[in-house]
Design a protein around this motif. Structure first.
Motif, PDB file in Angstrom:
ATOM      1  N   THR A  48       0.905  -1.259   0.445  1.00  0.00           N
ATOM      2  CA  THR A  48       0.024   0.417  -0.202  1.00  0.00           C
ATOM      3  C   THR A  48       1.061   1.529  -0.109  1.00  0.00           C
ATOM      4  N   LYS A  85      -0.011   4.189   1.489  1.00  0.00           N
ATOM      5  CA  LYS A  85       0.305   4.682   2.455  1.00  0.00           C
ATOM      6  C   LYS A  85      -0.113   4.150   3.801  1.00  0.00           C
ATOM      7  N   THR A  86      -0.166   3.943   5.499  1.00  0.00           N
ATOM      8  CA  THR A  86      -0.377   3.161   6.387  1.00  0.00           C
ATOM      9  C   THR A  86      -1.176   4.647   6.968  1.00  0.00           C
ATOM     10  N   LEU A  87      -1.638   4.519   8.097  1.00  0.00           N
ATOM     11  CA  LEU A  87      -2.014   4.860   8.695  1.00  0.00           C
ATOM     12  C   LEU A  87      -1.637   5.424  10.144  1.00  0.00           C
ATOM     13  N   ASP A  88      -1.109   6.364  10.151  1.00  0.00           N
ATOM     14  CA  ASP A  88      -0.862   7.211  12.081  1.00  0.00           C
ATOM     15  C   ASP A  88      -1.470   7.321  13.066  1.00  0.00           C
ATOM     16  N   GLN A 126      -2.619  10.896  10.004  1.00  0.00           N
ATOM     17  CA  GLN A 126      -2.521  10.743   8.409  1.00  0.00           C
ATOM     18  C   GLN A 126      -1.560   9.544   8.346  1.00  0.00           C
ATOM     19  N   SER A 127      -0.400  10.341   6.924  1.00  0.00           N
ATOM     20  CA  SER A 127      -0.166   8.825   6.557  1.00  0.00           C
ATOM     21  C   SER A 127       1.397   9.036   7.232  1.00  0.00           C
ATOM     22  N   HIS A 160       4.486   3.907   3.130  1.00  0.00           N
ATOM     23  CA  HIS A 160       3.994   3.371   2.349  1.00  0.00           C
ATOM     24  C   HIS A 160       4.293   1.650   2.723  1.00  0.00           C
ATOM     25  N   HIS A 165     -11.772   6.044   8.138  1.00  0.00           N
ATOM     26  CA  HIS A 165     -10.471   5.919   8.258  1.00  0.00           C
ATOM     27  C   HIS A 165     -10.616   3.962   7.208  1.00  0.00           C
ATOM     28  N   LEU A 191      -7.208   3.192   7.116  1.00  0.00           N
ATOM     29  CA  LEU A 191      -6.164   4.201   6.364  1.00  0.00           C
ATOM     30  C   LEU A 191      -5.957   5.169   6.199  1.00  0.00           C
ATOM     31  N   PRO A 192      -5.335   6.245   6.836  1.00  0.00           N
ATOM     32  CA  PRO A 192      -5.181   8.001   6.287  1.00  0.00           C
ATOM     33  C   PRO A 192      -6.275   8.685   5.404  1.00  0.00           C
ATOM     34  N   THR A 251      -5.837   6.050  -1.023  1.00  0.00           N
ATOM     35  CA  THR A 251      -4.312   5.126  -0.085  1.00  0.00           C
ATOM     36  C   THR A 251      -4.745   3.938  -1.672  1.00  0.00           C
TER      37      THR A 251
END
Length: 346
Positions: free
Chosen positions: A29, A31-34, A39-40, A43, A319, A330-331, A335
């Motif tokens: 992916t 992006k990933t979720l913080d 936010q992202s 990857h 999300h 995900l953010p 994505t």
């Protein structure tokens, strides 16, 4: 121990079957979720358990009781191919299914841990058959996690199909002394089948608390669910559409509109695609669009290779993710993801 004077030939015929699915894949992916910022966090490339179907093993059995009746049971445990741990369930041994019941021409009664009629209806009209990447299973878990999917303390009845109609109902007892409402869950569905057309409507109501709140992955999100969907088969093409509502206490009132199709190109090659649009009736700025497609190729009757691609766009407080494992949340923003893997059934 044999009863005195009972000949061996008088024992009812019975059978037990061991079965399972082993599914492993690679996931990317962009992006990933913080969780701290929403936010992202960048990857990812990851080994992912169960990209197409949840890895599991189980056993099912039946005993002929005579007069068209059978005693049945099923035990099923989710596992992680990545680590060998319990997974893809509520993290209990046999945390997916654990029930005993009776089948007859009057219908089927089950008692124990089981899927709700609501979840089974949502499953039936999902255009990608609830794949673990890019399907209605992701939107289901995003909203209510495993509530309604794994139902402890359940008692259910499913009628035979009569004039194309089949009904199902389930009551799951909360198990809390002095409080019948704590953890109580009920669900029902009505299915109509006529030739190539199938229409299914279902509801769900679940309360927080009860004994299910103490299992490793609790299945007691307080929510009301409503669903209606339809499918139509044109030879090798199957088209599906649905509307599902997840009204979660103190949170989203998500309304998910979906549609898609599956086409068998050859006996070994199949392609499918779907779109899921989620809108929060409580706050219109919360919305999400998930779209994905997948290609499967059968190397044999038991072994399938697959590739899947998809994207999800989140706005407001949504999300929603792309994959049940490793990318469930995900953010904000868009994505994209790719998933390739292999699945073996036995």
């Amino acid at each position: 121990m044999r009863a005195v004077g009972l000949p061996q030939g008088a024992y009812a015929q019975s059978s037990v079957t061991l079965y399972g699915i082993v599914d492993a894949s690679l996931l990317y992916t962009n992006k990933t979720l913080d969780p701290a910022t929403g936010q992202s966090a960048g990857h990812q490339y990851s080994f992912t358990d169960s990209g197409l179907s949840g890895s599991r093993f189980g056993m099912r059995g039946a005993e002929d009781l005579g007069g068209g009746m059978r005693a049945i049971f099923q035990l099923e445990s989710g596992i992680s191919v990545a680590t060998g741990a319990l997974s893809n369930s509520n993290d209990n041994l046999f945390g997916r299914l654990a029930y005993v019941g009776v089948e007859s021409r009057f219908g089927t009664v089950k008692a124990g841990l089981q899927f709700s009629p609501f979840f089974l209806a949502v499953y039936d009209f999902d255009p990608r058959d609830m794949a673990y990447f890019g399907s209605g299973l992701v939107t289901y878990l995003n909203n209510v996690y495993v509530t309604g999917l794994f139902n402890p303390n359940g008692i259910s009845y499913t009628s035979p199909e009569i004039a194309g109609l089949q009904a199902s109902a389930m009551l799951a007892l909360g198990g809390a002394a002095g409080d019948f409402q704590a953890g109580r869950q009920y669900s029902a569905s009505l299915r109509y089948h006529l030739g190539a057309l199938t229409v299914d409507a279902a509801l769900y109501s679940g309360n927080a608390g009860g004994s299910a709140a103490s299992i490793p992955v609790p299945s007691v999100v307080e929510f009301n669910g409503r669903a209606i969907g339809a499918s139509y088969v044109f030879n090798d093409l199957t088209v599906k559409a649905s509307y599902v509502q997840y009204k979660v206490a103190g949170s989203f009132n998500s309304r998910v509109y979906s549609g898609g199709a599956s086409y068998r190109i050859t006996p070994a090659l199949n392609v499918d695609a779907g779109v899921w649009v989620t809108r929060d009736a409580n706050e219109t700025s919360n919305n999400s669009v998930l779209a994905s497609t997948g290609l499967t190729y059968s190397l044999s009757k038991a072994t399938v290779t697959y590739g899947q691609v998809g994207f999800v766009t989140n706005h407001g407080g949504m999300h929603n993710g792309l994959s049940v494992n490793n990318a469930l949340n995900l953010p904000t923003g868009t994505t994209a993801g790719v998933n390739v893997g292999i699945r073996h059934t036995f």
